[in-house]
Design a protein around this motif. Structure first.
Motif, PDB file in Angstrom:
ATOM      1  N   ASP A   1      13.097  26.833  21.442  1.00 32.51           N
ATOM      2  CA  ASP A   1      12.514  25.495  21.274  1.00 32.51           C
ATOM      3  C   ASP A   1      13.540  24.404  21.558  1.00 32.51           C
ATOM      4  O   ASP A   1      13.233  23.401  22.201  1.00 32.51           O
ATOM      5  CB  ASP A   1      11.959  25.321  19.851  1.00 32.51           C
ATOM      6  CG  ASP A   1      10.680  26.098  19.600  1.00 32.51           C
ATOM      7  OD1 ASP A   1      10.070  26.574  20.592  1.00 32.51           O
ATOM      8  OD2 ASP A   1      10.299  26.244  18.426  1.00 32.51           O
ATOM      9  N   ALA A   2      14.767  24.597  21.064  1.00 32.54           N
ATOM     10  CA  ALA A   2      15.817  23.599  21.276  1.00 32.54           C
ATOM     11  C   ALA A   2      16.178  23.490  22.754  1.00 32.54           C
ATOM     12  O   ALA A   2      16.421  22.392  23.265  1.00 32.54           O
ATOM     13  CB  ALA A   2      17.043  23.945  20.452  1.00 32.54           C
TER      14      ALA A   2
ATOM     15  N   PHE B   1      24.864  20.772  20.958  1.00 33.70           N
ATOM     16  CA  PHE B   1      24.832  21.098  22.372  1.00 33.70           C
ATOM     17  C   PHE B   1      26.180  20.737  22.984  1.00 33.70           C
ATOM     18  O   PHE B   1      27.008  20.083  22.354  1.00 33.70           O
ATOM     19  CB  PHE B   1      23.734  20.287  23.081  1.00 33.70           C
ATOM     20  CG  PHE B   1      22.346  20.739  22.786  1.00 33.70           C
ATOM     21  CD1 PHE B   1      21.732  21.686  23.569  1.00 33.70           C
ATOM     22  CD2 PHE B   1      21.634  20.209  21.720  1.00 33.70           C
ATOM     23  CE1 PHE B   1      20.435  22.109  23.312  1.00 33.70           C
ATOM     24  CE2 PHE B   1      20.337  20.619  21.444  1.00 33.70           C
ATOM     25  CZ  PHE B   1      19.741  21.568  22.251  1.00 33.70           C
TER      26      PHE B   1
ATOM     27  N   GLN C   1      22.633  23.639  16.009  1.00 31.48           N
ATOM     28  CA  GLN C   1      23.392  22.548  15.393  1.00 31.48           C
ATOM     29  C   GLN C   1      23.950  21.565  16.423  1.00 31.48           C
ATOM     30  O   GLN C   1      24.069  20.385  16.128  1.00 31.48           O
ATOM     31  CB  GLN C   1      24.549  23.131  14.568  1.00 31.48           C
ATOM     32  CG  GLN C   1      24.088  24.068  13.476  1.00 31.48           C
ATOM     33  CD  GLN C   1      23.273  23.355  12.420  1.00 31.48           C
ATOM     34  OE1 GLN C   1      23.770  22.438  11.785  1.00 31.48           O
ATOM     35  NE2 GLN C   1      22.034  23.757  12.251  1.00 31.48           N
TER      36      GLN C   1
ATOM     37  N   SER D   1      13.304  21.594  24.480  1.00 33.10           N
ATOM     38  CA  SER D   1      13.131  20.195  24.074  1.00 33.10           C
ATOM     39  C   SER D   1      14.431  19.391  24.115  1.00 33.10           C
ATOM     40  O   SER D   1      14.403  18.177  23.969  1.00 33.10           O
ATOM     41  CB  SER D   1      12.553  20.132  22.661  1.00 33.10           C
ATOM     42  OG  SER D   1      13.518  20.566  21.720  1.00 33.10           O
ATOM     43  N   SER D   2      15.568  20.062  24.259  1.00 26.86           N
ATOM     44  CA  SER D   2      16.903  19.421  24.199  1.00 26.86           C
ATOM     45  C   SER D   2      17.139  18.697  22.882  1.00 26.86           C
ATOM     46  O   SER D   2      17.825  17.689  22.834  1.00 26.86           O
ATOM     47  CB  SER D   2      17.095  18.455  25.369  1.00 26.86           C
ATOM     48  OG  SER D   2      17.090  19.166  26.579  1.00 26.86           O
ATOM     49  N   ASN D   3      16.551  19.221  21.807  1.00 25.59           N
ATOM     50  CA  ASN D   3      16.736  18.653  20.466  1.00 25.59           C
ATOM     51  C   ASN D   3      17.282  19.716  19.524  1.00 25.59           C
ATOM     52  O   ASN D   3      16.910  20.884  19.620  1.00 25.59           O
ATOM     53  CB  ASN D   3      15.403  18.143  19.901  1.00 25.59           C
ATOM     54  CG  ASN D   3      14.909  16.931  20.642  1.00 25.59           C
ATOM     55  OD1 ASN D   3      15.680  16.040  20.979  1.00 25.59           O
ATOM     56  ND2 ASN D   3      13.617  16.894  20.907  1.00 25.59           N
ATOM     57  N   THR D   4      18.127  19.284  18.598  1.00 27.40           N
ATOM     58  CA  THR D   4      18.623  20.215  17.582  1.00 27.40           C
ATOM     59  C   THR D   4      17.521  20.475  16.561  1.00 27.40           C
ATOM     60  O   THR D   4      16.536  19.746  16.489  1.00 27.40           O
ATOM     61  CB  THR D   4      19.871  19.642  16.879  1.00 27.40           C
ATOM     62  OG1 THR D   4      19.533  18.409  16.267  1.00 27.40           O
ATOM     63  CG2 THR D   4      21.023  19.471  17.858  1.00 27.40           C
ATOM     64  N   ASN D   5      17.717  21.533  15.762  1.00 27.45           N
ATOM     65  CA  ASN D   5      16.786  21.865  14.684  1.00 27.45           C
ATOM     66  C   ASN D   5      17.577  22.553  13.581  1.00 27.45           C
ATOM     67  O   ASN D   5      18.803  22.463  13.571  1.00 27.45           O
ATOM     68  CB  ASN D   5      15.615  22.721  15.207  1.00 27.45           C
ATOM     69  CG  ASN D   5      16.077  23.945  15.979  1.00 27.45           C
ATOM     70  OD1 ASN D   5      17.053  24.583  15.596  1.00 27.45           O
ATOM     71  ND2 ASN D   5      15.386  24.279  17.050  1.00 27.45           N
TER      72      ASN D   5
ATOM     73  N   ASP E   1      23.372  17.500  26.149  1.00 23.20           N
ATOM     74  CA  ASP E   1      22.324  18.406  25.697  1.00 23.20           C
ATOM     75  C   ASP E   1      21.959  19.437  26.763  1.00 23.20           C
ATOM     76  O   ASP E   1      20.810  19.799  26.917  1.00 23.20           O
ATOM     77  CB  ASP E   1      21.095  17.626  25.254  1.00 23.20           C
ATOM     78  CG  ASP E   1      20.536  16.754  26.374  1.00 23.20           C
ATOM     79  OD1 ASP E   1      21.139  16.704  27.466  1.00 23.20           O
ATOM     80  OD2 ASP E   1      19.489  16.136  26.143  1.00 23.20           O
TER      81      ASP E   1
ATOM     82  N   ASP F   1      28.277  15.793  22.992  1.00 22.30           N
ATOM     83  CA  ASP F   1      27.006  15.106  22.812  1.00 22.30           C
ATOM     84  C   ASP F   1      25.999  15.458  23.892  1.00 22.30           C
ATOM     85  O   ASP F   1      24.839  15.096  23.795  1.00 22.30           O
ATOM     86  CB  ASP F   1      27.240  13.586  22.805  1.00 22.30           C
ATOM     87  CG  ASP F   1      28.067  13.169  21.599  1.00 22.30           C
ATOM     88  OD1 ASP F   1      27.994  13.860  20.565  1.00 22.30           O
ATOM     89  OD2 ASP F   1      28.787  12.160  21.700  1.00 22.30           O
TER      90      ASP F   1
ATOM     91  N   GLN G   1      13.709  29.332  17.463  1.00 23.60           N
ATOM     92  CA  GLN G   1      14.248  27.980  17.332  1.00 23.60           C
ATOM     93  C   GLN G   1      15.237  27.663  18.453  1.00 23.60           C
ATOM     94  O   GLN G   1      15.305  26.528  18.907  1.00 23.60           O
ATOM     95  CB  GLN G   1      14.894  27.788  15.964  1.00 23.60           C
ATOM     96  CG  GLN G   1      13.853  27.659  14.873  1.00 23.60           C
ATOM     97  CD  GLN G   1      14.303  26.785  13.749  1.00 23.60           C
ATOM     98  OE1 GLN G   1      15.478  26.787  13.377  1.00 23.60           O
ATOM     99  NE2 GLN G   1      13.380  26.027  13.193  1.00 23.60           N
TER     100      GLN G   1
END
Length: 129
Positions: A111-112, A125, A123, A115-119, A77, A75, A108
């Motif tokens: 970007d991930a 981190f 899939q 931003s530490s976000n999936t896209n 990131d 979980d 992508q």
């Protein structure tokens, strides 16, 4: 009668010889060259690729990814663990594949990371331990 048989026999032998010569001559004529081109098989289907480098790896380097994971995703990131991308034909993810017009797999991933976000590409981190 004997000469009639001989003439038929001669005609038959000459016909067979003529056909043999014609067939043999054809085998010496120049044929059109058949070219075989090697193509790289490339799947455009997205596959899940796992980043198998642990510490501070370059997430945009396709050589760092494999289809089987060495480490579990978590979980945290801190580092990219898995991505979805098609094969580039060399058993690595295609970083230049366009996910949407003007947006590549590599875009992508970057970007991930920022931003530490999936896209749709990234899939999961994991902790960089």
């Amino acid at each position: 009668m004997l000469t009639k048989r001989n003439s038929w026999l001669r005609a038959g032998v000459l016909t067979v010889l003529g056909l043999g010569l014609a067939y043999g001559a054809q085998s010496f004529t120049e044929k059109e060259e058949v070219k075989i081109e090697k193509t790289v098989s490339r799947s455009l289907d997205d596959q899940t690729w796992y980043n198998n480098e642990l510490i501070n790896s370059d997430p945009t380097n396709p050589a760092n990814y494999a289809l089987t994971p060495k480490f579990e995703c978590g979980d945290d990131d801190q580092e990219i663990c898995s991505i979805k991308a098609p094969d580039n034909g060399s058993g690595q993810p295609d970083m230049s594949h366009q996910v949407s017009p003007g947006v590549t797999v590599e875009d992508q991933i970057e970007d991930a990371v920022s931003s530490s976000n999936t896209n749709t590409t990234v899939q999961a981190f994991r902790s960089n331990q």
